[in-house]
Design a protein around this motif. Structure first.
Motif, PDB file in Angstrom:
ATOM      1  N   THR A 298     -21.660  33.675  21.040  1.00 55.92           N
ATOM      2  CA  THR A 298     -22.453  32.583  20.497  1.00 55.92           C
ATOM      3  C   THR A 298     -23.600  33.142  19.659  1.00 55.92           C
ATOM      4  OG1 THR A 298     -21.923  31.100  22.323  1.00 55.92           O
ATOM      5  CG2 THR A 298     -23.952  30.665  21.138  1.00 55.92           C
ATOM      6  N   VAL A 299     -23.772  32.586  18.452  1.00 61.07           N
ATOM      7  CA  VAL A 299     -24.793  33.107  17.548  1.00 61.07           C
ATOM      8  C   VAL A 299     -25.117  32.052  16.495  1.00 61.07           C
ATOM      9  CG1 VAL A 299     -23.102  34.129  15.958  1.00 61.07           C
ATOM     10  CG2 VAL A 299     -25.398  35.112  16.101  1.00 61.07           C
ATOM     11  N   HIS A 300     -26.308  32.103  15.953  1.00 62.20           N
ATOM     12  CA  HIS A 300     -26.691  31.250  14.834  1.00 62.20           C
ATOM     13  C   HIS A 300     -26.136  31.890  13.569  1.00 62.20           C
ATOM     14  CE1 HIS A 300     -29.301  29.344  11.787  1.00 62.20           C
ATOM     15  NE2 HIS A 300     -29.366  28.341  12.635  1.00 62.20           N
ATOM     16  N   SER A 301     -25.198  31.211  12.932  1.00 64.10           N
ATOM     17  CA  SER A 301     -24.534  31.785  11.765  1.00 64.10           C
ATOM     18  C   SER A 301     -23.990  30.654  10.898  1.00 64.10           C
ATOM     19  CB  SER A 301     -23.409  32.730  12.202  1.00 64.10           C
ATOM     20  OG  SER A 301     -22.859  33.414  11.095  1.00 64.10           O
ATOM     21  N   ALA A 302     -23.221  31.025   9.873  1.00 61.82           N
ATOM     22  CA  ALA A 302     -22.632  30.018   8.995  1.00 61.82           C
ATOM     23  C   ALA A 302     -21.556  29.242   9.747  1.00 61.82           C
ATOM     24  CB  ALA A 302     -22.029  30.685   7.760  1.00 61.82           C
ATOM     25  N   VAL A 303     -21.600  27.929   9.672  1.00 61.57           N
ATOM     26  CA  VAL A 303     -20.629  27.094  10.389  1.00 61.57           C
ATOM     27  C   VAL A 303     -19.205  27.417   9.950  1.00 61.57           C
ATOM     28  CG1 VAL A 303     -19.993  24.733  10.995  1.00 61.57           C
ATOM     29  CG2 VAL A 303     -22.363  25.273  10.474  1.00 61.57           C
ATOM     30  N   ILE A 304     -19.011  27.705   8.668  1.00 63.16           N
ATOM     31  CA  ILE A 304     -17.681  27.958   8.138  1.00 63.16           C
ATOM     32  C   ILE A 304     -17.022  29.160   8.811  1.00 63.16           C
ATOM     33  CG2 ILE A 304     -18.447  29.479   6.264  1.00 63.16           C
ATOM     34  CD1 ILE A 304     -15.691  26.804   5.962  1.00 63.16           C
TER      35      ILE A 304
ATOM     36  N   GLU B 239     -17.832  25.044   0.214  1.00 58.89           N
ATOM     37  CA  GLU B 239     -17.596  26.102   1.191  1.00 58.89           C
ATOM     38  C   GLU B 239     -16.113  26.321   1.491  1.00 58.89           C
ATOM     39  OE1 GLU B 239     -19.935  25.835   4.724  1.00 58.89           O
ATOM     40  OE2 GLU B 239     -21.849  25.841   3.641  1.00 58.89           O
ATOM     41  N   LEU B 240     -15.285  25.316   1.232  1.00 62.48           N
ATOM     42  CA  LEU B 240     -13.860  25.444   1.553  1.00 62.48           C
ATOM     43  C   LEU B 240     -13.213  26.678   0.911  1.00 62.48           C
ATOM     44  CD1 LEU B 240     -11.622  24.073   3.168  1.00 62.48           C
ATOM     45  CD2 LEU B 240     -11.022  22.793   1.102  1.00 62.48           C
ATOM     46  N   PRO B 241     -13.506  27.023  -0.354  1.00 62.63           N
ATOM     47  CA  PRO B 241     -12.886  28.218  -0.942  1.00 62.63           C
ATOM     48  C   PRO B 241     -13.271  29.523  -0.249  1.00 62.63           C
ATOM     49  CG  PRO B 241     -13.770  26.786  -2.665  1.00 62.63           C
ATOM     50  CD  PRO B 241     -14.288  26.268  -1.353  1.00 62.63           C
ATOM     51  N   LEU B 242     -14.353  29.493   0.526  1.00 62.06           N
ATOM     52  CA  LEU B 242     -14.790  30.696   1.236  1.00 62.06           C
ATOM     53  C   LEU B 242     -13.992  30.924   2.520  1.00 62.06           C
ATOM     54  CD1 LEU B 242     -18.671  30.283   0.991  1.00 62.06           C
ATOM     55  CD2 LEU B 242     -17.074  31.130  -0.732  1.00 62.06           C
ATOM     56  N   LEU B 243     -13.400  29.860   3.032  1.00 62.46           N
ATOM     57  CA  LEU B 243     -12.727  29.918   4.333  1.00 62.46           C
ATOM     58  C   LEU B 243     -11.649  30.990   4.400  1.00 62.46           C
ATOM     59  CD1 LEU B 243     -12.148  28.770   7.184  1.00 62.46           C
ATOM     60  CD2 LEU B 243     -10.695  27.057   6.076  1.00 62.46           C
ATOM     61  N   PRO B 244     -10.673  31.029   3.466  1.00 63.28           N
ATOM     62  CA  PRO B 244      -9.626  32.038   3.592  1.00 63.28           C
ATOM     63  C   PRO B 244     -10.141  33.463   3.460  1.00 63.28           C
ATOM     64  CG  PRO B 244      -9.398  30.850   1.523  1.00 63.28           C
ATOM     65  CD  PRO B 244     -10.417  30.116   2.334  1.00 63.28           C
ATOM     66  N   VAL B 245     -11.163  33.669   2.636  1.00 62.32           N
ATOM     67  CA  VAL B 245     -11.720  35.016   2.483  1.00 62.32           C
ATOM     68  C   VAL B 245     -12.423  35.440   3.770  1.00 62.32           C
ATOM     69  CG1 VAL B 245     -13.318  36.465   1.174  1.00 62.32           C
ATOM     70  CG2 VAL B 245     -11.976  34.706   0.000  1.00 62.32           C
TER      71      VAL B 245
ATOM     72  N   ILE C  89      -6.221  28.212  -1.182  1.00 60.19           N
ATOM     73  CA  ILE C  89      -7.343  27.280  -1.280  1.00 60.19           C
ATOM     74  C   ILE C  89      -6.846  25.881  -1.628  1.00 60.19           C
ATOM     75  CG2 ILE C  89      -9.431  26.707  -2.579  1.00 60.19           C
ATOM     76  CD1 ILE C  89      -9.819  29.773  -2.927  1.00 60.19           C
ATOM     77  N   ALA C  90      -5.910  25.814  -2.578  1.00 59.33           N
ATOM     78  CA  ALA C  90      -5.372  24.508  -2.976  1.00 59.33           C
ATOM     79  C   ALA C  90      -4.684  23.829  -1.804  1.00 59.33           C
ATOM     80  CB  ALA C  90      -4.395  24.685  -4.136  1.00 59.33           C
ATOM     81  N   ARG C  91      -3.981  24.601  -0.991  1.00 56.14           N
ATOM     82  CA  ARG C  91      -3.277  24.021   0.146  1.00 56.14           C
ATOM     83  C   ARG C  91      -4.249  23.551   1.228  1.00 56.14           C
ATOM     84  NH1 ARG C  91       1.767  24.257   2.698  1.00 56.14           N
ATOM     85  NH2 ARG C  91       1.667  22.568   4.219  1.00 56.14           N
ATOM     86  N   PHE C  92      -5.352  24.297   1.397  1.00 59.74           N
ATOM     87  CA  PHE C  92      -6.367  23.839   2.340  1.00 59.74           C
ATOM     88  C   PHE C  92      -6.926  22.490   1.891  1.00 59.74           C
ATOM     89  CE2 PHE C  92      -7.165  28.248   4.172  1.00 59.74           C
ATOM     90  CZ  PHE C  92      -6.786  27.879   5.454  1.00 59.74           C
ATOM     91  N   ARG C  93      -7.160  22.339   0.611  1.00 57.22           N
ATOM     92  CA  ARG C  93      -7.650  21.061   0.099  1.00 57.22           C
ATOM     93  C   ARG C  93      -6.609  19.968   0.320  1.00 57.22           C
ATOM     94  NH1 ARG C  93     -12.298  22.028  -2.661  1.00 57.22           N
ATOM     95  NH2 ARG C  93     -12.508  23.968  -3.843  1.00 57.22           N
TER      96      ARG C  93
END
Length: 317
Positions: free
Chosen positions: A200-206, A245-251, A301-305
């Motif tokens: 558990t840590v304070h960090s980016a939700v993504i 933020e969604l495009p950052l998810l796979p990376v 990214i397109a598929r995540f969208r």
């Protein structure tokens, strides 16, 4: 019982069973308090979430300090023991993956208001610190794996590093992985317990869903991202991900998967007696990473969208 950190015991006190945890001798007391505090907060503020329950003492404390006599203090806490099947022990369907994602989304929503003095700690496993693992690439014996890792580090530097300061931040679970989630494939809710708040840590939700996605990608040769698409479709039903933020998810997921592989070499150096098992695990992660990176990032990214709609509709398609 086997434990990555500290000591863990299974206590049978008929008719009940409990999990007794004693914190590691080198873990600061505030860090242990953070983990216990997050679980107590969720039990009180979001009781419907299936978080492992804390067993308080007679005077309503959630933990007991143990004076080791050498100036060190360890913390003992007791939890209700959770029987059941771990998510990693079964092949989840599209619908079940979506339900697992939805549960993490609900957890993130519930943790949005939780604050703790130790939440801002610097955790080496936090994806924010991924670039710190770069030095371990030289310990990877396979040149193809080293090349693969460097590609991910470049992606992280180009895509995520410039955005770190602008990402939405809060306390996250940090390790919502298939080995920390108890499930029941016969129940509609699917997820019956969320375990282990040690990261558990304070960090980016993504980074929270990205941690999970890292365990889901690459397992299929032909469709290496399919499980991840289903999981995120469910997650977004509970907590939508912003379009920025969604495009950052796979990376972020690729970074976490690379980290999982590199960590195995780090641990193998410190535990030679476990090196064979750790290096076999690393080989598994490299294979998954290679399959996942075989799909163009723009397509992912397109598929995540596209997959952000109703999971049931997507399953029918």
């Amino acid at each position: 019982m086997g434990s990555e950190k500290g000591h863990t015991f299974r206590l049978k006190a008929q008719p009940n069973e409990y999990l007794v945890k004693v914190s590691p001798s080198d873990e600061p007391v505030p860090i242990t308090a953070l983990q216990i505090g997050a679980m107590r907060y969720l039990d009180d503020a979001a009781h419907a979430l299936p978080v492992q329950r804390i067993k308080p003492t007679f005077d309503r404390r959630d933990s007991v300090p143990i004076d080791m006599g050498d100036g060190a203090c360890r913390i003992l806490s007791v939890f209700c023991f959770v029987e059941g099947l771990l998510w990693e022990q079964m092949e989840a369907t599209v619908e079940q993956l979506a339900k697992a994602g939805g549960m993490l989304g609900r957890l993130n929503v519930a943790l949005r208001s939780f604050e703790h003095p130790a939440a801002m700690r610097s955790l080496v496993y936090d994806i924010r610190h991924f670039l710190h693992w770069g030095g371990l690439i030289e310990y990877v014996p396979d040149p193809e794996h080293r090349l693969l890792a460097r590609r991910v580090f470049r992606l992280f530097e180009e895509v995520i590093q410039p955005s770190l300061s602008s990402l939405e931040m809060q306390l996250i679970h940090g390790d919502y992985a298939p080995n920390n989630v108890v499930v029941d494939p016969h129940m509609d809710v699917f997820v019956t317990a969320i375990l282990d708040f040690g990261d558990t840590v304070h960090s980016a939700v993504i980074f929270d869903p990205a941690n999970t996605v890292a365990h889901l990608i690459g397992r299929s040769q032909d469709r290496p991202w399919e499980d991840a698409f289903a999981f995120i479709a469910g997650y977004e039903q509970s907590r939508p991900i912003s379009q920025s933020e969604l495009p950052l998810l796979p990376v972020a997921a690729l970074a976490r998967l690379t980290m999982l592989a590199l960590i195995r070499y780090w641990k193998a150096e410190r535990a030679p007696d476990q090196s064979e098992e750790l290096l076999a695990s690393a080989a598994h992660y490299w294979a998954n990473l290679e399959r996942a990176m075989g799909v163009p990032l723009d397509d992912v990214i397109a598929r995540f969208r596209y997959g952000a709609g109703d999971p049931g509709d997507r399953a029918q398609r």
